[in-house]
Design a protein around this motif. Structure first.
Motif, PDB file in Angstrom:
ATOM      1  N   ASN A  93     -11.454 107.303 167.435  1.00  0.00           N
ATOM      2  CA  ASN A  93     -10.920 108.377 166.598  1.00  0.00           C
ATOM      3  C   ASN A  93     -11.190 109.747 167.223  1.00  0.00           C
ATOM      4  OD1 ASN A  93      -9.931 106.636 164.660  1.00  0.00           O
ATOM      5  ND2 ASN A  93     -11.791 106.702 163.407  1.00  0.00           N
ATOM      6  N   TYR A  94     -12.339 109.887 167.870  1.00  0.00           N
ATOM      7  CA  TYR A  94     -12.657 111.146 168.541  1.00  0.00           C
ATOM      8  C   TYR A  94     -11.653 111.434 169.653  1.00  0.00           C
ATOM      9  CZ  TYR A  94     -14.934 114.473 171.593  1.00  0.00           C
ATOM     10  OH  TYR A  94     -15.184 115.560 172.388  1.00  0.00           O
ATOM     11  N   ILE A  95     -11.340 110.431 170.451  1.00  0.00           N
ATOM     12  CA  ILE A  95     -10.361 110.607 171.532  1.00  0.00           C
ATOM     13  C   ILE A  95      -8.999 110.971 170.950  1.00  0.00           C
ATOM     14  CG2 ILE A  95      -9.083 109.387 173.339  1.00  0.00           C
ATOM     15  CD1 ILE A  95     -11.918 110.155 174.157  1.00  0.00           C
ATOM     16  N   ARG A  96      -8.655 110.391 169.821  1.00  0.00           N
ATOM     17  CA  ARG A  96      -7.387 110.717 169.161  1.00  0.00           C
ATOM     18  C   ARG A  96      -7.364 112.192 168.733  1.00  0.00           C
ATOM     19  NH1 ARG A  96      -7.587 107.007 165.461  1.00  0.00           N
ATOM     20  NH2 ARG A  96      -6.581 105.437 166.755  1.00  0.00           N
ATOM     21  N   ARG A  97      -8.507 112.682 168.219  1.00  0.00           N
ATOM     22  CA  ARG A  97      -8.579 114.089 167.813  1.00  0.00           C
ATOM     23  C   ARG A  97      -8.480 115.023 169.026  1.00  0.00           C
ATOM     24  NH1 ARG A  97     -12.287 111.759 164.122  1.00  0.00           N
ATOM     25  NH2 ARG A  97     -14.095 112.298 165.413  1.00  0.00           N
ATOM     26  N   LEU A  98      -9.073 114.626 170.138  1.00  0.00           N
ATOM     27  CA  LEU A  98      -8.945 115.419 171.369  1.00  0.00           C
ATOM     28  C   LEU A  98      -7.485 115.557 171.775  1.00  0.00           C
ATOM     29  CD1 LEU A  98     -11.737 114.346 173.908  1.00  0.00           C
ATOM     30  CD2 LEU A  98     -11.524 116.528 172.721  1.00  0.00           C
ATOM     31  N   LYS A  99      -6.757 114.462 171.738  1.00  0.00           N
ATOM     32  CA  LYS A  99      -5.347 114.488 172.112  1.00  0.00           C
ATOM     33  C   LYS A  99      -4.547 115.394 171.177  1.00  0.00           C
ATOM     34  CE  LYS A  99      -5.220 109.888 174.239  1.00  0.00           C
ATOM     35  NZ  LYS A  99      -4.701 108.493 174.146  1.00  0.00           N
ATOM     36  N   THR A 100      -4.882 115.355 169.885  1.00  0.00           N
ATOM     37  CA  THR A 100      -4.204 116.215 168.909  1.00  0.00           C
ATOM     38  C   THR A 100      -4.459 117.682 169.233  1.00  0.00           C
ATOM     39  OG1 THR A 100      -4.388 114.512 167.182  1.00  0.00           O
ATOM     40  CG2 THR A 100      -4.000 116.776 166.461  1.00  0.00           C
ATOM     41  N   ILE A 127     -14.112 108.609 180.827  1.00  0.00           N
ATOM     42  CA  ILE A 127     -14.958 107.424 180.892  1.00  0.00           C
ATOM     43  C   ILE A 127     -15.986 107.574 179.780  1.00  0.00           C
ATOM     44  CG2 ILE A 127     -16.708 106.159 182.192  1.00  0.00           C
ATOM     45  CD1 ILE A 127     -15.312 106.907 184.761  1.00  0.00           C
ATOM     46  N   ILE A 128     -16.152 106.529 178.985  1.00  0.00           N
ATOM     47  CA  ILE A 128     -17.090 106.562 177.854  1.00  0.00           C
ATOM     48  C   ILE A 128     -18.127 105.460 178.031  1.00  0.00           C
ATOM     49  CG2 ILE A 128     -17.358 106.358 175.353  1.00  0.00           C
ATOM     50  CD1 ILE A 128     -14.339 107.043 175.149  1.00  0.00           C
ATOM     51  N   VAL A 129     -19.392 105.826 177.957  1.00  0.00           N
ATOM     52  CA  VAL A 129     -20.476 104.845 177.938  1.00  0.00           C
ATOM     53  C   VAL A 129     -21.123 104.891 176.560  1.00  0.00           C
ATOM     54  CG1 VAL A 129     -22.727 104.194 178.865  1.00  0.00           C
ATOM     55  CG2 VAL A 129     -20.931 104.979 180.411  1.00  0.00           C
ATOM     56  N   THR A 130     -21.118 103.771 175.866  1.00  0.00           N
ATOM     57  CA  THR A 130     -21.762 103.663 174.560  1.00  0.00           C
ATOM     58  C   THR A 130     -23.098 102.955 174.728  1.00  0.00           C
ATOM     59  OG1 THR A 130     -19.649 103.598 173.376  1.00  0.00           O
ATOM     60  CG2 THR A 130     -21.573 102.710 172.228  1.00  0.00           C
ATOM     61  N   SER A 131     -24.166 103.637 174.319  1.00  0.00           N
ATOM     62  CA  SER A 131     -25.517 103.092 174.452  1.00  0.00           C
ATOM     63  C   SER A 131     -26.033 102.624 173.109  1.00  0.00           C
ATOM     64  CB  SER A 131     -26.464 104.148 175.023  1.00  0.00           C
ATOM     65  OG  SER A 131     -26.116 104.467 176.348  1.00  0.00           O
ATOM     66  N   MET A 132     -26.730 101.507 173.140  1.00  0.00           N
ATOM     67  CA  MET A 132     -27.327 100.950 171.928  1.00  0.00           C
ATOM     68  C   MET A 132     -28.834 100.900 172.142  1.00  0.00           C
ATOM     69  SD  MET A 132     -24.466  98.003 171.777  1.00  0.00           S
ATOM     70  CE  MET A 132     -24.126  98.279 173.527  1.00  0.00           C
ATOM     71  N   ARG A 133     -29.547 101.853 171.563  1.00  0.00           N
ATOM     72  CA  ARG A 133     -30.993 101.911 171.746  1.00  0.00           C
ATOM     73  C   ARG A 133     -31.672 100.909 170.825  1.00  0.00           C
ATOM     74  NH1 ARG A 133     -33.364 107.657 171.021  1.00  0.00           N
ATOM     75  NH2 ARG A 133     -33.203 107.124 168.815  1.00  0.00           N
ATOM     76  N   LYS A 134     -32.551 100.117 171.388  1.00  0.00           N
ATOM     77  CA  LYS A 134     -33.238  99.091 170.607  1.00  0.00           C
ATOM     78  C   LYS A 134     -34.195  99.740 169.605  1.00  0.00           C
ATOM     79  CE  LYS A 134     -33.122  95.759 174.403  1.00  0.00           C
ATOM     80  NZ  LYS A 134     -33.928  94.960 175.336  1.00  0.00           N
ATOM     81  N   SER A 139     -22.642  98.826 163.552  1.00  0.00           N
ATOM     82  CA  SER A 139     -22.334  97.819 164.580  1.00  0.00           C
ATOM     83  C   SER A 139     -21.655  98.510 165.764  1.00  0.00           C
ATOM     84  CB  SER A 139     -21.396  96.742 164.013  1.00  0.00           C
ATOM     85  OG  SER A 139     -20.122  97.319 163.715  1.00  0.00           O
ATOM     86  N   TYR A 140     -21.564  97.778 166.863  1.00  0.00           N
ATOM     87  CA  TYR A 140     -20.884  98.312 168.047  1.00  0.00           C
ATOM     88  C   TYR A 140     -19.410  98.568 167.740  1.00  0.00           C
ATOM     89  CZ  TYR A 140     -18.702  98.468 172.639  1.00  0.00           C
ATOM     90  OH  TYR A 140     -17.953  98.845 173.728  1.00  0.00           O
ATOM     91  N   ASP A 141     -18.784  97.690 166.984  1.00  0.00           N
ATOM     92  CA  ASP A 141     -17.368  97.867 166.648  1.00  0.00           C
ATOM     93  C   ASP A 141     -17.149  99.156 165.854  1.00  0.00           C
ATOM     94  OD1 ASP A 141     -16.649  95.574 167.961  1.00  0.00           O
ATOM     95  OD2 ASP A 141     -16.633  94.312 166.167  1.00  0.00           O
ATOM     96  N   GLU A 142     -18.087  99.463 164.950  1.00  0.00           N
ATOM     97  CA  GLU A 142     -17.988 100.711 164.192  1.00  0.00           C
ATOM     98  C   GLU A 142     -18.122 101.923 165.110  1.00  0.00           C
ATOM     99  OE1 GLU A 142     -20.209 101.731 160.666  1.00  0.00           O
ATOM    100  OE2 GLU A 142     -19.894  99.726 159.834  1.00  0.00           O
ATOM    101  N   ALA A 143     -19.056 101.829 166.053  1.00  0.00           N
ATOM    102  CA  ALA A 143     -19.243 102.923 167.010  1.00  0.00           C
ATOM    103  C   ALA A 143     -17.990 103.115 167.852  1.00  0.00           C
ATOM    104  CB  ALA A 143     -20.457 102.642 167.905  1.00  0.00           C
ATOM    105  N   GLN A 144     -17.357 102.015 168.260  1.00  0.00           N
ATOM    106  CA  GLN A 144     -16.131 102.103 169.043  1.00  0.00           C
ATOM    107  C   GLN A 144     -14.994 102.716 168.241  1.00  0.00           C
ATOM    108  OE1 GLN A 144     -17.371 102.038 172.088  1.00  0.00           O
ATOM    109  NE2 GLN A 144     -15.441 101.113 172.687  1.00  0.00           N
ATOM    110  N   LYS A 145     -14.962 102.398 166.945  1.00  0.00           N
ATOM    111  CA  LYS A 145     -13.933 102.982 166.083  1.00  0.00           C
ATOM    112  C   LYS A 145     -14.124 104.495 165.995  1.00  0.00           C
ATOM    113  CE  LYS A 145     -11.909 102.618 161.462  1.00  0.00           C
ATOM    114  NZ  LYS A 145     -11.983 101.928 160.137  1.00  0.00           N
ATOM    115  N   GLU A 146     -15.382 104.945 165.882  1.00  0.00           N
ATOM    116  CA  GLU A 146     -15.667 106.387 165.815  1.00  0.00           C
ATOM    117  C   GLU A 146     -15.242 107.089 167.101  1.00  0.00           C
ATOM    118  OE1 GLU A 146     -16.479 108.369 163.553  1.00  0.00           O
ATOM    119  OE2 GLU A 146     -17.691 107.376 162.027  1.00  0.00           O
ATOM    120  N   ILE A 147     -15.570 106.523 168.253  1.00  0.00           N
ATOM    121  CA  ILE A 147     -15.261 107.191 169.515  1.00  0.00           C
ATOM    122  C   ILE A 147     -13.766 107.128 169.800  1.00  0.00           C
ATOM    123  CG2 ILE A 147     -15.577 105.262 171.125  1.00  0.00           C
ATOM    124  CD1 ILE A 147     -16.856 108.871 171.566  1.00  0.00           C
TER     125      ILE A 147
END
Length: 276
Positions: free
Chosen positions: A96-103, A117-124, A86-94
């Motif tokens: 967490n990625y930003i959190r790892r970058l900060k670490t 700036i983050i663009v999340t794409s959902m390919r049909k 789902s989109y919410d799962e994808a947002q959770k992943e990204i």
């Protein structure tokens, strides 16, 4: 009823500016002709979608105001086993990625503030059995090298592992001052692909573009003259000293409307300072 020509300058950081020239009637003027306007900061386009031309334009202006030479353009995809459902799962992943970058930034003593700036794409899906595929495009200013930025696209390390599994396939490159690989080209690429559903987010520390308007610089006669011969770059450089058109094909547009008449749209970049 008299018509005036409004010049609207949109400043996107120190190196990029857009100029709109268009007609206004007396009733449309918000203030007396001749007064210079105050700074008006841009409102962010809606983050739910970018299928509106004006929203895409504001997105590009925001990117130009905050990113540039040697920042990073990053694409992140998913392996099948880690593909979000789902989109919410994808947002959770990204997130967490930003959190790892900060670490990583903290561990390496990087004092630069993280901007993104983050663009999340959902390919049909093409077929009934294929699920929606998610991927992310990012503009990053973080002070880390590309290998480190890509290496953060991993799951947490399990016991016995030296590193966690790669979530997918990271691909990064340094941004260059070029019409295609520069911010203008990359931001347009991120914003305009209407075959995908796209949602975007950004860090809260981004500088917002601002605009100033002027109603006495151009006459209607001059606007028409320039609109009929818009590609005279030398002329625009004289009118706006220190600036040049980004590109003759993409940086100048003259448009006619039966109701409002001619309008001109310029995309300009500051000229490099001469070293004596």
């Amino acid at each position: 009823m008299r018509n005036f020509v409004r010049e609207k300058k949109i400043y996107c950081g120190d190196k990029y500016m857009e100029v709109d020239l268009y007609s206004l009637s007396e009733y449309q003027l918000e203030r007396k002709k001749g007064k210079r306007s105050k700074k008006k900061y841009m409102t962010l386009p809606k983050q739910e979608k970018m299928n509106d031309k004006n929203a895409r334009r504001k997105f590009v202006q925001l990117a130009e105001a905050n990113f540039g030479q040697d920042d990073i353009f990053l694409s992140l995809t998913y392996k099948d086993k880690y593909l979000p459902k789902s989109y919410d799962e994808a947002q959770k992943e990204i997130t967490n990625y930003i959190r790892r970058l900060k670490t990583r930034m903290k561990a390496q003593g990087v004092e630069e503030e993280l901007k993104y700036i983050i663009v999340t794409s959902m390919r049909k899906p093409r077929g009934k059995d294929e699920g929606v595929r998610y991927h992310h495009h990012l503009l990053l200013s973080c002070g880390l090298d590309r290998d480190t930025v890509e290496d953060c696209w991993r799951r947490p390390r399990r016991k016995g592992q030296e590193k966690g599994d790669l979530i997918g396939y990271p691909d990064s490159k340094r941004i260059q001052e070029d019409i295609n690989t520069g911010i203008l080209g990359l931001a347009n690429y991120m914003a305009k692909h209407t075959s995908y559903k796209r949602k975007w987010t950004c860090s809260q520390n981004l500088e917002r573009p601002f605009e100033r308007t002027n109603d006495h610089k151009y006459s209607r006669k001059k606007l028409i003259k320039f609109a009929l011969d818009p590609f005279d770059i030398d002329r625009w450089e004289k009118i706006y000293p220190g600036w040049t058109i980004t590109d003759k094909d993409m940086g100048i547009e003259a448009r006619y409307n039966d109701f409002t008449g001619w309008a001109i749209y310029l995309k300009m970049r500051r000229k490099p300072e001469k070293i004596e």
